[in-house]
Design an enzyme around this catalytic site. Structure first.
Site, PDB file in Angstrom:
ATOM      1  N   ARG A  10       0.816  -1.223   0.000  1.00  7.46           N
ATOM      2  CA  ARG A  10       0.000   0.000   0.000  1.00  7.46           C
ATOM      3  C   ARG A  10       0.845   1.267   0.000  1.00  7.46           C
ATOM      4  NH1 ARG A  10      -4.838  -2.211   0.278  1.00  7.46           N
ATOM      5  NH2 ARG A  10      -4.931  -4.193   1.374  1.00  7.46           N
ATOM      6  N   HIS A  14       4.333 -10.459  -6.066  1.00  5.89           N
ATOM      7  CA  HIS A  14       3.205  -9.698  -6.636  1.00  5.89           C
ATOM      8  C   HIS A  14       3.472  -8.222  -6.359  1.00  5.89           C
ATOM      9  CE1 HIS A  14      -0.782  -8.251  -7.559  1.00  5.89           C
ATOM     10  NE2 HIS A  14      -1.222  -9.469  -7.858  1.00  5.89           N
ATOM     11  N   TYR A  25      -0.554  -2.850  -5.216  1.00  2.54           N
ATOM     12  CA  TYR A  25      -1.792  -2.541  -5.936  1.00  2.54           C
ATOM     13  C   TYR A  25      -1.845  -1.101  -6.459  1.00  2.54           C
ATOM     14  CZ  TYR A  25      -3.391  -6.922  -3.843  1.00  2.54           C
ATOM     15  OH  TYR A  25      -3.514  -8.229  -3.458  1.00  2.54           O
ATOM     16  N   HIS A  64      -0.477  -6.185 -12.143  1.00  4.30           N
ATOM     17  CA  HIS A  64      -1.778  -5.831 -12.718  1.00  4.30           C
ATOM     18  C   HIS A  64      -1.468  -4.845 -13.838  1.00  4.30           C
ATOM     19  CE1 HIS A  64      -4.134  -6.872  -8.786  1.00  4.30           C
ATOM     20  NE2 HIS A  64      -3.558  -7.909  -9.335  1.00  4.30           N
ATOM     21  N   GLU A  91      -1.005 -10.041 -15.272  1.00  2.00           N
ATOM     22  CA  GLU A  91      -2.098 -10.874 -14.761  1.00  2.00           C
ATOM     23  C   GLU A  91      -3.373 -10.655 -15.574  1.00  2.00           C
ATOM     24  OE1 GLU A  91      -2.626 -10.751 -10.516  1.00  2.00           O
ATOM     25  OE2 GLU A  91      -4.360 -12.103 -10.587  1.00  2.00           O
ATOM     26  N   ASP A 107      -5.545 -16.051 -13.625  1.00  4.80           N
ATOM     27  CA  ASP A 107      -6.251 -16.073 -12.342  1.00  4.80           C
ATOM     28  C   ASP A 107      -7.655 -16.623 -12.600  1.00  4.80           C
ATOM     29  OD1 ASP A 107      -8.103 -15.038 -10.275  1.00  4.80           O
ATOM     30  OD2 ASP A 107      -6.353 -14.010  -9.472  1.00  4.80           O
ATOM     31  N   HIS A 157     -10.538 -14.171 -11.828  1.00  3.32           N
ATOM     32  CA  HIS A 157     -10.593 -13.082 -12.804  1.00  3.32           C
ATOM     33  C   HIS A 157     -11.135 -13.580 -14.142  1.00  3.32           C
ATOM     34  CE1 HIS A 157      -7.133 -10.833 -10.516  1.00  3.32           C
ATOM     35  NE2 HIS A 157      -8.215 -10.996  -9.789  1.00  3.32           N
ATOM     36  N   HIS A 188      -3.185 -18.374 -10.525  1.00  7.66           N
ATOM     37  CA  HIS A 188      -3.801 -18.047  -9.243  1.00  7.66           C
ATOM     38  C   HIS A 188      -5.079 -18.865  -9.124  1.00  7.66           C
ATOM     39  CE1 HIS A 188      -1.733 -13.838  -8.972  1.00  7.66           C
ATOM     40  NE2 HIS A 188      -0.950 -14.813  -8.567  1.00  7.66           N
ATOM     41  N   ASP A 211     -14.373  -8.607  -9.025  1.00  5.20           N
ATOM     42  CA  ASP A 211     -13.234  -9.377  -8.549  1.00  5.20           C
ATOM     43  C   ASP A 211     -13.371  -9.666  -7.056  1.00  5.20           C
ATOM     44  OD1 ASP A 211     -10.768 -10.434  -8.017  1.00  5.20           O
ATOM     45  OD2 ASP A 211      -9.627  -8.610  -8.433  1.00  5.20           O
ATOM     46  N   HIS A 230     -12.674 -12.889  -4.557  1.00  9.96           N
ATOM     47  CA  HIS A 230     -12.187 -14.263  -4.430  1.00  9.96           C
ATOM     48  C   HIS A 230     -12.975 -15.025  -3.357  1.00  9.96           C
ATOM     49  CE1 HIS A 230      -7.967 -12.925  -6.055  1.00  9.96           C
ATOM     50  NE2 HIS A 230      -8.959 -12.504  -6.799  1.00  9.96           N
ATOM     51  N   GLU A 251      -5.083 -17.371  -3.543  1.00 15.38           N
ATOM     52  CA  GLU A 251      -5.237 -16.000  -3.002  1.00 15.38           C
ATOM     53  C   GLU A 251      -6.643 -15.915  -2.430  1.00 15.38           C
ATOM     54  OE1 GLU A 251      -4.743 -14.028  -6.807  1.00 15.38           O
ATOM     55  OE2 GLU A 251      -2.851 -13.181  -6.155  1.00 15.38           O
TER      56      GLU A 251
HETATM   57 ZN   LIG Z   1      -4.640 -13.067  -8.809  1.00 19.03          ZN
HETATM   58 ZN   LIG Z   2      -3.207  -9.879  -8.639  1.00 22.43          ZN
END
Ligand SMILES: [Zn+2]
Ligand SMILES: [Zn+2]
Length: 293
Positions: A39, A69, A72, A109, A145, A179, A182, A216, A229, A231, A261
């Protein structure tokens, strides 16, 4: 001979090496981690001691592949100049950290187009990656991704991913990550043997399975095509166990790290999801993966 490569995203709280010990404690053979806070833009440089401890812990562990990864915040396709350049600086910083830690893959991403259009965003991403690979050497591959299509994110289709991959000059530096949540949210169906096979044939035509480096493994809280999105634990969402059974038994995908994830309150949730995945492996595949049943 193959080995079963499966595991989950692990926290680096208390030190980056802690992700390895946590993953190993529940039987992971692969893990994903952030190499810094996800973050924040910046981070403290890794010390030689941090790097040595990480490599030493890894060498002594059962973990075979580490995947990182990106944070974000990063949007290298942003039409806002300031965000685009901050994103590139941050991506380079993360790539450096992966190279220092000898992590082979960094999942990214691809980007969001905000108030512009998808094509100009895809072009910005492509140009930025080409410039990055020209200036910056290293062995860590960036993996774009596949996204759900939520908001203005790009690369929720195989075609959009292929546009970037095909326009990258240094092909060895870029691959992609599939993923399941996704793909499902984007609208791809792989929930029956027939649709599963059709989707992989389509994917191989457009992207080539050779460029696929990480999967993923996430169930989805939302309907197929919802673009949302969210999960879910394996088998508790709307994708259904058949899709995961097909994935776990697909010989083409044996050597590709499969990483959860899924929502968790403790490591036990990851262990539970891993036991579901392992339980789906049929005897012939167990044999090929060197697992005694
Ligand atoms: Zn993912
Ligand atoms: Zn991701």
């Amino acid at each position: 001979m193959h080995t079963l490569l499966y595991g989950a995203h692990m926290s680096i709280a208390g030190g980056i090496d802690k992700a390895i010990t946590a993953g190993e404690s529940i039987g992971c053979t692969t893990i994903q981690l952030f190499t810094k806070s996800n973050r924040q833009w910046a981070s403290k440089k890794l010390s030689p001691e941090d790097i040595a401890l990480f490599k030493d812990t890894l060498a002594k562990s059962s973990i075979k592949v580490i995947v990182s990864h990106t944070a974000y915040l990063i949007n290298i396709g942003s039409p806002v100049k300031d965000i685009e350049s901050k994103s590139m600086q941050s991506l380079i910083l993360e790539l450096d950290r992966c190279n220092e830690l000898s992590i082979p893959y960094l999942v990214l991403h691809p980007g969001s187009y905000l108030n512009t259009d998808p094509q100009s965003c895809l072009d910005r991403i492509t140009d930025n990656l080409n410039a990055l690979f020209k200036k910056h050497q290293g062995t860590t591959m960036i993996l774009l991704e596949l996204m759900s299509g939520q908001g203005s994110t790009v690369c929720s289709t195989f075609e959009q991913l292929a546009y970037i991959l095909n326009n990258i000059e240094d092909k060895n530096r870029l691959g992609f990550c599939f993923d399941t949540c996704h793909a499902w949210a984007s609208g791809y169906d792989f929930s029956t043997p027939k649709t599963y096979e059709q989707m992989w044939t389509h994917l191989d035509d457009i992207l080539s399975i050779e460029n696929l480096k990480v999967i993923h493994m996430n169930d989805s809280k939302n309907k197929r095509g919802s673009k949302v999105d969210r999960h879910e634990m394996i088998g508790k969402g709307l994708i259904g166990l058949t899709a995961f059974e097909l994935l776990m038994n697909d010989e083409r995908l044996f050597d590709i790290p499969k990483i959860l994830e899924t929502p968790k309150t403790s490591l036990l949730d990851d262990a539970y999801n891993m036991s579901i995945l392992k339980g789906l492996i049929r005897p012939y595949a167990l044999k090929k993966l060197g697992i005694k049943d």
